[in-house]
Write a protein that holds these residues in place. Structure first.
Motif, mmCIF file in Angstrom:
data_model
loop_
_atom_site.group_PDB
_atom_site.id
_atom_site.type_symbol
_atom_site.label_atom_id
_atom_site.label_comp_id
_atom_site.label_asym_id
_atom_site.label_seq_id
_atom_site.Cartn_x
_atom_site.Cartn_y
_atom_site.Cartn_z
ATOM 1 N N THR A 1 21.016 21.043 10.621
ATOM 2 C CA THR A 1 22.128 21.223 9.696
ATOM 3 C C THR A 1 21.678 20.772 8.322
ATOM 4 O O THR A 1 21.054 19.736 8.184
ATOM 5 N N ASP B 1 39.659 13.144 1.893
ATOM 6 C CA ASP B 1 40.618 13.304 2.984
ATOM 7 C C ASP B 1 40.107 12.724 4.299
ATOM 8 O O ASP B 1 40.866 12.146 5.065
ATOM 9 N N ALA B 2 38.821 12.915 4.563
ATOM 10 C CA ALA B 2 38.263 12.453 5.833
ATOM 11 C C ALA B 2 36.753 12.299 5.709
ATOM 12 O O ALA B 2 36.123 12.922 4.864
ATOM 13 N N VAL B 3 36.200 11.463 6.542
ATOM 14 C CA VAL B 3 34.750 11.278 6.628
ATOM 15 C C VAL B 3 34.340 11.666 8.037
ATOM 16 O O VAL B 3 34.879 11.154 9.011
ATOM 17 N N SER B 4 33.402 12.600 8.145
ATOM 18 C CA SER B 4 32.984 13.041 9.476
ATOM 19 C C SER B 4 31.777 12.261 9.984
ATOM 20 O O SER B 4 31.659 12.027 11.183
ATOM 21 N N ASP B 5 30.894 11.850 9.092
ATOM 22 C CA ASP B 5 29.704 11.091 9.483
ATOM 23 C C ASP B 5 29.246 10.232 8.316
ATOM 24 O O ASP B 5 29.474 10.580 7.158
#
Length: 76
Positions: free
Chosen positions: A46, A9-13
């Motif tokens: 993280t 759905d999406a790539v954050s990094d």
């Protein structure tokens, strides 16, 4: 043979890491889903999990996750 895909759905990094930064997944009561993990990396306090895609998309794993799919049928 079969075709398997992955929808995101999406790539954050997007991270570039050195292989020496990858640690093994700690032993604990982690269940079957841990079979799909190949390592972990700590970035800026993280924890990032690295998936073992070859395990995730193996024939045994997909048959177990989607037993209703069964064997492919020949089209006549």
């Amino acid at each position: 043979d079969r075709i398997v895909g992955l929808l995101v759905d999406a790539v954050s990094d997007i991270l570039t890491i050195d292989s020496s930064e990858i640690r093994t997944v700690p032993e604990m009561d982690r269940g079957i889903s841990a079979d799909f993990l190949s390592g972990i990396v700590s970035i800026n306090e993280t924890m990032v999990v690295i998936l073992a895609l070859e395990q995730l998309f193996s024939r045994a794993a997909t048959d177990k996750a989607f037993p209703e799919a069964g064997e492919p049928q020949a089209v006549q």
